[in-house]
Design an enzyme around this catalytic site. Sequence first.
Site, short mmCIF file in Angstrom:
data_model
loop_
_atom_site.label_atom_id
_atom_site.label_comp_id
_atom_site.label_asym_id
_atom_site.label_seq_id
_atom_site.Cartn_x
_atom_site.Cartn_y
_atom_site.Cartn_z
CB SER A 143 -0.68 -0.05 1.19
OG SER A 143 -1.30 1.39 1.45
CE1 TYR A 156 -3.95 -2.05 5.42
CE2 TYR A 156 -3.06 -0.32 5.10
CZ TYR A 156 -3.82 -1.18 4.78
OH TYR A 156 -3.87 -1.38 3.40
CE LYS A 160 -1.54 -3.84 3.40
NZ LYS A 160 -1.89 -4.89 2.57
P1 NAD Z 1 -11.69 -6.26 0.66
O1 NAD Z 1 -11.86 -5.88 1.96
O2 NAD Z 1 -12.61 -5.65 -0.36
O3 NAD Z 1 -11.21 -7.51 0.14
C1 NAD Z 1 -10.45 -8.29 1.00
C2 NAD Z 1 -10.45 -9.78 1.03
O4 NAD Z 1 -9.89 -10.36 1.89
C3 NAD Z 1 -12.19 -9.95 1.63
O5 NAD Z 1 -12.88 -11.10 0.76
C4 NAD Z 1 -11.68 -10.80 2.94
O6 NAD Z 1 -12.79 -11.74 3.33
C5 NAD Z 1 -10.45 -11.53 2.64
N1 NAD Z 1 -9.74 -11.96 3.76
C6 NAD Z 1 -9.70 -11.36 4.93
N2 NAD Z 1 -8.97 -12.09 5.91
C7 NAD Z 1 -8.72 -13.14 5.45
C8 NAD Z 1 -7.82 -14.29 5.72
N3 NAD Z 1 -7.39 -14.27 6.94
N4 NAD Z 1 -7.69 -15.32 4.90
C9 NAD Z 1 -8.14 -15.26 3.54
N5 NAD Z 1 -8.62 -14.16 3.10
C10 NAD Z 1 -9.14 -13.20 3.80
O7 NAD Z 1 -10.55 -5.47 0.42
P2 NAD Z 1 -9.48 -4.72 -0.63
O8 NAD Z 1 -9.82 -3.41 -0.78
O9 NAD Z 1 -9.69 -5.39 -2.04
O10 NAD Z 1 -8.10 -4.90 -0.33
C11 NAD Z 1 -7.03 -6.00 -0.71
C12 NAD Z 1 -5.85 -5.70 -0.49
O11 NAD Z 1 -5.58 -4.37 -1.17
C13 NAD Z 1 -5.37 -5.56 0.94
O12 NAD Z 1 -4.18 -6.31 1.36
C14 NAD Z 1 -5.48 -4.20 1.26
O13 NAD Z 1 -4.50 -3.77 2.46
C15 NAD Z 1 -4.85 -3.59 0.03
N6 NAD Z 1 -5.21 -2.25 -0.17
C16 NAD Z 1 -6.09 -1.74 -0.70
C17 NAD Z 1 -6.40 -0.30 -0.88
C18 NAD Z 1 -7.75 0.28 -1.04
O14 NAD Z 1 -7.77 1.49 -1.16
N7 NAD Z 1 -8.85 -0.47 -1.17
C19 NAD Z 1 -5.33 0.54 -0.90
C20 NAD Z 1 -4.15 -0.08 -0.59
C21 NAD Z 1 -4.06 -1.27 -0.32
#
Ligand code: NAD
Length: 260
Positions: A143, A156, A160
């Site tokens: 991230s 968090y 990252k």
């Molecule tokens: P999201 O919440 O939409 O999806 C995350 C998925 O991970 C969910 O379906 C959840 O059930 C699954 N999950 C959670 N814990 C789990 C576990 N222990 N084992 C297996 N699956 C598990 O989130 P997102 O926005 O798609 O984020 C995905 C990744 O991107 C994450 O690592 C997040 O930190 C990173 N990220 C997101 C953003 C953003 O703006 N959305 C920005 C930077 C980084």
Amino acid sequence: MTGPLDGRVAIVTGAGSGIGRGCAISLARAGASIVVNDIDGDRADETLAAIGAIGGEAVAYVADVRRAGPVEALVRHSEERYGGLDVMFANAGISVYHQLETQPEDDIDSVLGVNLKGVLLCCKYAIGAMRRRGGGSIVITSSVQATHSLPGCVAYAATKAGVLAVARTLALEVGRENIRVNCVSPGTIDTPMLSRDLAGMDAEHASAFLGQVEGANALGRIGTVAEVADVVAFLAGDQAAYVTGTNIVVDGGFTAVKKF
Ligand code: NAD
């Protein structure tokens, strides 16, 4: 389906939602067979249906990435079902916003468990399977918060930043075996995680936060899952054959902005 990832097999963790789901669909469209992992079986099944709808090949596998046994079994399932593993997209993550001083220990354990230990386990068990295949590509979701700080998300941000070190260091351990390890670092992307984060704020704060995010990057808007998926597909495939131990930022220029 045929495409640049024809014949490849990819595990996508956290593929039941957001970035994981979008990337699973995109890798399937590029020709890969996908093991759709999530801790939530219903969400994994929805992604499976979406891949089926575009004529892609996939299987769902429920596992908690925080636990070694289930992650080892996830990788074994990929080998048993599709004959190997070429791509591990270690993406599952949770966002937990809390001032560190008052953050409960359980909360710290959760975010470290999914975002850091989970990534380490996915990498650990992918290596052997990729060695048996003659190489592979590991992509980890970091991230912009790894390098650009906001108050209220110390734990968090630590996870990252930690996975950037995982990619750099592991790339050195496995490079001679033709296994590449890279991170993708999204900025603010329109996913259910973002909606949940916004829902946790009052309306005024949420709209101010969105306005700030949009105003704080070069393109003046938040990103889409598809825009992250294109970069993940690049890192997964042969076009990135000489790319390892690095991080590609997908943030609309958020980290390029110089603050005075
Ligand atoms: P999201 O919440 O939409 O999806 C995350 C998925 O991970 C969910 O379906 C959840 O059930 C699954 N999950 C959670 N814990 C789990 C576990 N222990 N084992 C297996 N699956 C598990 O989130 P997102 O926005 O798609 O984020 C995905 C990744 O991107 C994450 O690592 C997040 O930190 C990173 N990220 C997101 C953003 C953003 O703006 N959305 C920005 C930077 C980084």
